[in-house]
Design a protein around this motif. Structure first.
Motif, PDB file in Angstrom:
ATOM      1  N   LYS A  52       1.580 -16.719  -6.108  1.00 17.90           N
ATOM      2  CA  LYS A  52       1.122 -16.702  -7.491  1.00 17.90           C
ATOM      3  C   LYS A  52       2.029 -17.533  -8.383  1.00 17.90           C
ATOM      4  O   LYS A  52       1.555 -18.307  -9.234  1.00 17.90           O
ATOM      5  CB  LYS A  52       1.069 -15.261  -7.995  1.00 17.90           C
ATOM      6  CG  LYS A  52       0.603 -15.122  -9.434  1.00 17.90           C
ATOM      7  CD  LYS A  52       0.559 -13.661  -9.857  1.00 17.90           C
ATOM      8  CE  LYS A  52       0.145 -13.509 -11.306  1.00 17.90           C
ATOM      9  NZ  LYS A  52       0.124 -12.084 -11.728  1.00 17.90           N
ATOM     10  N   ASP A 273     -15.745  -9.751  -4.907  1.00 19.85           N
ATOM     11  CA  ASP A 273     -14.297  -9.925  -5.046  1.00 19.85           C
ATOM     12  C   ASP A 273     -13.556  -9.367  -3.842  1.00 19.85           C
ATOM     13  O   ASP A 273     -12.591  -9.967  -3.350  1.00 19.85           O
ATOM     14  CB  ASP A 273     -13.802  -9.249  -6.328  1.00 19.85           C
ATOM     15  CG  ASP A 273     -13.849 -10.179  -7.528  1.00 19.85           C
ATOM     16  OD1 ASP A 273     -13.385 -11.321  -7.402  1.00 19.85           O
ATOM     17  OD2 ASP A 273     -14.347  -9.769  -8.586  1.00 19.85           O
ATOM     18  N   PRO A 333      -7.122  -2.539  -9.543  1.00 22.29           N
ATOM     19  CA  PRO A 333      -7.467  -3.940  -9.824  1.00 22.29           C
ATOM     20  C   PRO A 333      -7.571  -4.742  -8.525  1.00 22.29           C
ATOM     21  O   PRO A 333      -7.083  -4.301  -7.481  1.00 22.29           O
ATOM     22  CB  PRO A 333      -6.293  -4.421 -10.676  1.00 22.29           C
ATOM     23  CG  PRO A 333      -5.138  -3.602 -10.179  1.00 22.29           C
ATOM     24  CD  PRO A 333      -5.706  -2.247  -9.839  1.00 22.29           C
ATOM     25  N   ARG A 335      -6.778  -8.465  -8.075  1.00 19.05           N
ATOM     26  CA  ARG A 335      -6.373  -9.792  -8.563  1.00 19.05           C
ATOM     27  C   ARG A 335      -6.076 -10.715  -7.372  1.00 19.05           C
ATOM     28  O   ARG A 335      -4.954 -11.205  -7.198  1.00 19.05           O
ATOM     29  CB  ARG A 335      -5.161  -9.662  -9.492  1.00 19.05           C
ATOM     30  CG  ARG A 335      -5.439  -8.789 -10.727  1.00 19.05           C
ATOM     31  CD  ARG A 335      -4.264  -8.802 -11.694  1.00 19.05           C
ATOM     32  NE  ARG A 335      -4.529  -7.962 -12.859  1.00 19.05           N
ATOM     33  CZ  ARG A 335      -4.175  -6.690 -12.961  1.00 19.05           C
ATOM     34  NH1 ARG A 335      -3.520  -6.105 -11.950  1.00 19.05           N
ATOM     35  NH2 ARG A 335      -4.458  -5.989 -14.033  1.00 19.05           N
TER      36      ARG A 335
END
Length: 396
Positions: A52, A273, A333, A335
């Motif tokens: 990231k 996702d 989440p 991500r």
């Protein structure tokens, strides 16, 4: 673990144990590769936080590999959006971004649905089909060729080229015959798009027509225009193909999640996702070149060394995801990094999501009794893309 050569048959069928060991043992691994165009090898970065950080930071690494290749030796790959830094990246992205905005994608949703339904009608004539050959391969290439403006009847030829390119330019593959097919596919595709763009016109509203106008207005060079057409074909086909194939396989291997989706169709976006995270269609981001000495925990990366961000390893990092090897369509989440981050975030993300949303929704509506005909389909021997060889299904 022999980190100098992890690409075994076992790895291709299930890479995640190797990635887990890489994450646990070091922040970066120097991996020697058989690809002569990659000098010496490449640093493999597998931890979520590190991947990231590098994706978000433009100052320490560069995607512009033209700096490493004499102009006389460059091919269209070197002019692709993937291999450019700002300001060239910004200029090129702006030229081709309109069809991939949410408004642009919404405007063609009827066309995407029509193409999906045509393929499902063909599937319905059989009791058993290979989902990859019957739907996952032709569907996204038919969509992207409509956007590009290439002749619809030549979609099969374009599918062959993208497959050969994906294999031939995988830096882990040393088979000379496979690499030669990739080289030939690149040459043939280059000649094909060059001939189309040298013609008097392209379909009104198509990406090719826009790029031809941009070239005439000196907003991009002819090699740049040609390169973006090839990039959109390759990226627009492979990512969605693999998302559809691996996503459906994972759903069928997890019947509780499949039933949950059938009962709660509003979970479709969350499922997509999770499919992107669980089996990342694009396993490794486009490699970068270190432009400054880069300190990554205990390891220093030197100027000029190449860096490969392993998205699929980062997406299974337990430091970021609870029970990362569990497929959970309600994960929050989530991500994941499958579309990248920052200025280089995938241009076609909204299109890929729309194609997947339409395809999975229509598939589950029209085929309520889907079953795997083969409980353990084989994965292709590829490290760049995560792709099933076939996905045999029983339809009724």
């Amino acid at each position: 673990m022999n980190t100098s050569s992890p690409f075994t048959e076992e790895f291709f069928q299930d890479p995640y144990p190797v990635y887990r060991k890489m994450r646990e043992q070091a922040s970066a691994f120097w991996l020697a590769t058989p690809d002569e165009s990659v000098t010496g090898g490449v640093w493999m970065i597998t931890r979520y936080a590190d991947v990231k950080s590098i994706l978000r930071t433009a100052e320490d690494t560069s995607l512009d590999i033209k700096r490493l290749v004499p102009e006389s030796q460059r091919n269209p790959f070197h002019y692709m959006l993937l291999y450019s830094d700002p300001p060239d990246h910004t200029r090129l992205r702006n030229l081709i971004s309109a069809p991939f905005t949410q408004a642009g994608v919404n405007s063609i949703s009827h066309m995407i649905t029509r193409l999906a339904d045509q393929l499902f009608d063909d599937m319905r004539e059989h009791d058993e089909v290979d989902f990859i050959a019957s739907f996952a391969e032709p569907f996204p290439v038919n969509v992207i060729t409509q956007l590009l403006g290439t002749p619809f009847e030549e979609a099969g030829l374009l599918r062959r080229w993208t497959n050969d390119l994906g294999l031939g330019f995988d830096s882990t593959i040393s088979d000379p015959a496979i690499r030669q097919r990739g080289t030939e596919a690149l040459r043939e595709m280059t000649e094909y798009f060059a001939e189309l763009m040298a013609g008097p016109t392209a379909p009104h509203g198509s990406i090719m027509a826009a790029l031809m106008a941009d070239t005439a207005a000196a907003k991009c060079s002819p090699p740049e225009a040609l390169a973006q057409c090839m990039l959109l074909l390759l990226a627009g086909h492979e990512t969605t193909l693999n998302l559809l194939g691996s996503g459906l396989y994972t759903l069928l291997k997890n019947p509780r999640e499949m039933e949950k989706l059938r009962q709660q169709p509003e979970l479709i976006d969350s499922m997509i996702d999770e499919a992107l995270r669980f089996e990342s269609p694009f396993q490794r981001a486009t490699f970068r070149v270190a432009t400054t000495p880069l300190q990554l925990h205990e390891q220093e990366l030197n100027i000029g060394e190449r860096v490969s961000l392993v998205l699929s390893a980062a997406n299974r990092d337990p430091a970021q995801f609870v029970e990362p090897d569990c497929f959970d369509i309600e994960r929050k989440p989530n991500r994941h990094l499958s579309f990248g981050l920052g200025v280089h975030r995938c241009l076609g993300e909204k299109l890929a999501r729309s194609e997947a949303r339409i395809a999975f929704t229509r598939l589950l509506e029209q085929f309520p009794n889907l079953e795997l005909a083969d409980p353990k389909p084989r994965w292709k021997k590829r490290s760049l893309f995560r792709a099933l060889q076939a996905l045999p299904l029983k339809l009724a």
